[in-house]
Design a protein around this motif. Structure first.
Motif, short mmCIF file in Angstrom:
data_model
loop_
_atom_site.label_atom_id
_atom_site.label_comp_id
_atom_site.label_asym_id
_atom_site.label_seq_id
_atom_site.Cartn_x
_atom_site.Cartn_y
_atom_site.Cartn_z
N GLU A 1 0.93 -1.22 0.13
CA GLU A 1 0.14 0.03 -0.13
C GLU A 1 0.72 1.24 0.06
N PRO A 2 1.00 1.93 -1.20
CA PRO A 2 1.76 3.03 -1.26
C PRO A 2 1.41 4.43 -0.37
N PRO A 3 1.93 5.02 0.10
CA PRO A 3 1.46 6.13 0.75
C PRO A 3 0.33 7.07 0.18
N ARG A 4 -0.55 7.70 0.17
CA ARG A 4 -1.36 8.49 -0.29
C ARG A 4 -1.25 9.85 -0.11
N HIS A 5 -0.44 10.40 0.99
CA HIS A 5 -0.77 11.87 1.26
C HIS A 5 0.48 12.41 0.22
N HIS A 6 0.26 13.81 -0.13
CA HIS A 6 1.43 14.72 -0.90
C HIS A 6 2.77 14.62 -0.21
N GLY A 7 3.42 14.43 -1.00
CA GLY A 7 4.97 14.89 -0.21
C GLY A 7 5.63 16.04 -0.49
N LYS A 8 6.82 16.18 -0.27
CA LYS A 8 7.45 17.63 -0.32
C LYS A 8 8.01 17.86 -1.69
N ASP A 9 7.75 18.89 -2.28
CA ASP A 9 8.52 19.38 -3.53
C ASP A 9 9.84 20.13 -3.05
N VAL A 10 10.66 20.82 -3.90
CA VAL A 10 11.64 21.22 -3.55
C VAL A 10 11.71 22.51 -2.48
N VAL A 11 10.74 23.52 -2.77
CA VAL A 11 10.55 24.37 -1.58
C VAL A 11 10.28 23.80 -0.57
N ASP A 12 9.26 22.67 -0.22
CA ASP A 12 8.92 22.23 0.90
C ASP A 12 10.20 21.62 1.55
N THR A 13 10.96 20.98 0.89
CA THR A 13 12.06 20.23 1.11
C THR A 13 12.98 21.17 2.09
N LEU A 14 13.18 22.31 1.29
CA LEU A 14 14.22 23.35 1.74
C LEU A 14 13.78 23.95 3.27
N HIS A 15 12.39 24.05 3.12
CA HIS A 15 11.79 24.40 4.56
C HIS A 15 11.98 23.26 5.64
N GLY A 16 11.71 22.04 5.08
CA GLY A 16 11.59 20.95 6.03
C GLY A 16 13.17 20.67 6.49
N MET A 17 14.06 20.83 5.67
CA MET A 17 15.59 20.99 6.38
C MET A 17 15.71 21.89 7.17
N HIS A 18 15.56 22.99 6.80
CA HIS A 18 15.83 23.98 7.85
C HIS A 18 15.17 24.11 8.85
N GLU A 19 13.90 23.63 9.14
CA GLU A 19 13.28 23.53 10.32
C GLU A 19 13.39 22.43 11.28
N GLY A 20 13.99 21.56 10.82
CA GLY A 20 14.63 20.30 11.28
C GLY A 20 13.79 19.07 11.30
N GLN A 21 12.69 19.24 10.40
CA GLN A 21 11.71 17.99 10.08
C GLN A 21 12.12 17.12 9.10
N VAL A 22 13.31 17.44 8.39
CA VAL A 22 13.93 16.63 7.26
C VAL A 22 14.99 16.33 7.73
#
Length: 795
Positions: A462-483
């Motif tokens: 069963e693949p995950p169904r929720h949307h993932g992070k694009d480039v901009v989200d990835t940058l914010h996610g790393m910056h905020e310690g979530q990634v």
């Protein structure tokens, strides 16, 4: 998933301590020096292109190896050029490559090597002080390398230990969404399919890719209006077109093989209109390097019209063309607007017509920067042409209103009924060899339910169904310690992304950064707590697995899937192919959680293609069809006259014309690349087709804008971008007068990506707005003018 190894408080404390230590520079400013500036050439190709091709090929690879590899580029039994995605003709010449393709092959096929000895000699801090050009010229990576926590140098690591390290970090995450998996357009279809499958079995849709930063706006705009996020033309359509509009694109540098197609079209009477803020030699005249008797002549005239639009004046210009067509229709009912096509095949025409009829000609002219007579002439060409092709590239896709740019092109095509018939259609031109194929294979953070359903049926998970992070989200996610973990399958993420300093801080907040690469680049030097460099085979190299010699496949800009086979021995015995790297990674990370026979699949890539054939529409009988000369076309409803939207019809759209965004003293800046560059790879320091030699840290400005600011040619200046009260500064650029619209400026990337705000991106597509950066220019606080009495040119 296992519990995280360190709690958030400890992690934040360690990150803070790391950030408090002195860090090497993200982008060392190459010392500005006065570039040699001359009148740009008015013709592309010819002898200079031949000389440049041979200089790079023979200089990097030697005459024998260089000639052999160039002979194999884009041949049916050879390898796909690592450069752009322009399609191969049915009848191929002996030399089926362009100047920049030769540079790309030379860069990969170089004799130079980056070995463990190199890393023993060079610390990460010392490498950071070198230019991007220098880093790329050191050669091919030969061994997997690790930068351990607190270390100053990369050291060798075995493949088994490298995969175990990644597995340790990934399996310790509190959630699969705490990892992001980036992909470059150089990745093959087989590797991309395996990669997205691994990521989804791991449990996330965090699959940012280079499409997010280039043609995402095209896919979004086309998907909403015609039902497919790809172009609708074939190469053969250019043989029948009566008019070709080339908008926001510089084929002479970015897709040089396109010039031979345009040359053939122009010679049979097709009219070509280029729309761009800068005049480009490659759209003015072209000398085909393989036409011996034309090499020293004037070349073939390509442009019949050139509309010099202001930066981000495209919506105004395109609406002006639509307004002119509707006015002609009112004067000559039934002769301009394709009413039968519109009634049968489209929705929303009345709203579109009301919108463009209501815009004023004064606003169109002021905001586009193009005089009304020129707009009228282009509209008259549209009105008298039954077969029209619209081409574009990132000059349209990297604005905040980028999706509107694309959809206004669609509006014009629908207005004239120029989709779904021979010689007509839409042609977004991809600048990377398989960026379109990656998306077809499922590299997308917002996968369609139908694709996930097919994966689930075929592979029993069963693949995950929720949307993932694009480039901009990835940058914010790393910056905020979530990634916490960042894995890149190809590319130079740091240099390709916007807001370079923000990106660097984000990467440095991760636990682990991993880059699958062929050559050293700056992304390896700005890293997480630990870092890995995993060297892979290049497109030019033979790939032999347990099942024998292998080939992989790619998809070009026009939806043709074809094979690519490496021709020379690998640069090192320690290299792995991208499919094998992904398979071994999946085996190490997932273990018994995955039922996929990863290692069996990569013994023979035909097994991967059999799975692709059962999952992705259009790939039935994949292994047989891809062996046919030239490959095969994927289904494309709009190309065949069937719009694949939910309504079954194409949609006209309505957009507000962007208003004036500049305050007094400000300029609208766009980033672009030189003729000695492919994406972030810098081959040299010249831009031959713009008359600039020996320097990249330049800012191109209109002479009157230079004068108004009290600046002089050759002066060293600082550039400051302005966005929502924030400022970013790029220091020490040289002023160059240039033929560019007033209140506009142009600079090269990645040097000025530092000025692109991370949160300035296109509506809907979220593509960074690298072509709409508001700046001011002032004398540098670090240096006086470098040049006295130099000569240049203006409009």
């Amino acid at each position: 998933m296992a519990e995280t190894q360190r709690d958030d408080e400890d992690t934040r404390s360690e990150q803070g301590a790391a950030l408090a230590r002195p860090l090497p520079p993200v982008q060392p400013p190459d010392e500005p020096r006065p570039p040699l500036v001359s009148l740009p050439p008015t013709v592309a190709g010819g002898v200079p292109a031949i000389v440049s091709s041979m200089k790079h090929a023979w200089g990097e690879m030697g005459p024998v190896r260089g000639s052999f590899l160039l002979h194999k580029v884009n041949q049916k039994d050879g390898f796909d050029c690592p450069g752009c995605a322009w399609p191969d003709p049915g009848h191929r010449s002996v030399a089926e490559f362009c100047e920049n393709g030769a540079k790309a092959v030379a860069e990969e096929g170089t004799k130079e090597r980056v070995t463990p000895d190199f890393f023993r000699q060079w610390s990460v801090a010392a490498l950071c002080a070198q230019s991007d050009h220098w880093l790329g010229k050191q050669g091919r990576l030969t061994h997997p390398m690790v930068l351990r926590e607190g270390a100053t140098h990369y050291t060798p690591i075995s493949w088994d230990e490298a995969f175990a390290l990644v597995a340790e970090e990934l399996n310790a995450l509190e959630s699969p969404d705490a990892a992001c998996f980036y992909t470059s357009g150089r990745t093959s279809n087989e590797a991309a399919f395996l990669y997205q499958l691994f990521v989804r079995q791991f449990g996330t849709n965090n699959l940012p890719d280079c499409s997010n930063m280039c043609h995402e706006s095209s896919g979004t705009g086309l998907g909403e209006t015609i039902g497919i996020g790809k172009g609708t033309v074939t190469l053969e359509d250019f043989e029948q077109a009566q008019a070709v509009f080339v908008i926001g694109q510089n084929p002479g540098t970015n897709h040089p093989r396109m010039l031979s197609t345009l040359q053939a079209a122009a010679r049979r009477g097709c009219e070509i209109v280029s729309i761009n803020p800068l005049p480009e030699a490659g759209l003015n005249r072209f000398r085909h390097p393989q036409e011996v008797f034309q090499l020293l002549g004037p070349g073939t005239a390509l442009n019949s019209q050139f509309l010099q639009v202001r930066i981000n004046g495209d919506v105004a210009l395109l609406q002006g063309l639509g307004k002119a067509l509707l006015e002609m229709e009112a004067e000559r009912p039934g002769t301009v607007v394709a009413r039968g096509f519109i009634e049968d095949k489209t929705l929303g025409f009345d709203a579109y017509a009301r919108n463009v009829s209501a815009v004023s000609w004064d606003d169109v002219v002021v905001r586009s920067g193009v005089p009304r007579p020129q707009l009228q002439a282009a509209a008259e060409l549209l009105a008298r042409s039954e077969r029209i092709i619209f081409c574009w590239a990132m000059g349209l896709t990297q604005h905040r209103n980028a999706v509107a740019n694309i959809q206004e092109i669609v509006n014009l095509a629908l207005l004239r009924g120029s989709i779904g018939k021979p010689g007509a259609g839409l042609c977004p031109v991809r600048g990377h060899s398989n960026v379109q194929g990656d998306r077809t294979m499922g590299i997308w953070e917002r996968p369609k339910p139908e694709f996930l359903d097919a994966l689930a049926r075929e592979l029993d998970f069963e693949p995950p169904r929720h949307h993932g992070k694009d480039v901009v989200d990835t940058l914010h996610g790393m910056h905020e310690g979530q990634v916490r973990v960042f894995f890149a399958l190809g590319g130079n993420f740091l240099s390709a992304t916007p807001d370079t300093e923000f990106t660097a801080r984000a990467l440095r907040r991760t636990r682990l950064t991993v880059h699958v690469s062929t050559k050293l680049n700056r992304a390896h030097l700005v890293h997480g707590r630990r870092a890995l460099i995993l060297p892979c085979l290049g497109r030019t190299e033979r790939d032999v697995q347990a099942g024998g010699p292998q080939f992989v496949t790619v998809e070009n800009s026009m939806g043709v899937v074809h094979a690519t086979r490496g021709a020379v021995a690998p640069a090192s015995e320690h290299l792995l192919s991208e499919p094998v790297i992904v398979a071994r990674l999946a085996t190490a990370v997932l273990g018994a959680r995955s039922k996929v026979p990863w290692m069996s699949w990569v013994e023979d890539y035909a097994r991967v293609r059999d799975v692709i054939a059962r999952v992705i529409p259009g790939f039935a009988d994949f292994n047989r069809r891809v062996q046919e000369p030239g490959g095969f076309y994927l289904p494309n409803g709009p190309r065949e006259g069937r719009f694949t939207t939910a309504s079954g019809k194409a949609h006209f759209t309505v957009h507000t014309m962007p208003g004036e965004e500049l305050e007094p003293g400000q300029l609208m800046m766009m980033t672009l690349r030189t003729h000695d560059q492919f994406n972030t790879t810098v081959y040299g320091l010249d831009d031959r087709y713009r008359g600039i030699k020996g320097g990249r840290r330049v800012v191109l400005m209109h002479p009157k804008d230079i004068q108004e600011r009290g600046l002089t040619e050759g002066q060293v200046v600082d550039l400051t971008s302005h966005f929502r009260g924030e400022t970013r500064v790029a220091r020490r650029f040289v002023v160059v007068p240039y033929n560019i619209p007033r209140r506009c400026a142009a600079t090269y990337f990645p040097e000025t990506n530092v000025l692109v705000p991370v949160d300035s991106f296109a509506e809907k597509s979220r593509t960074p707005a690298s072509k709409s950066v508001v700046i001011t220019v002032a004398p540098s606080v670090e240096a006086p003018s470098l040049v006295e009495g130099s000569t240049s040119w203006g409009p």
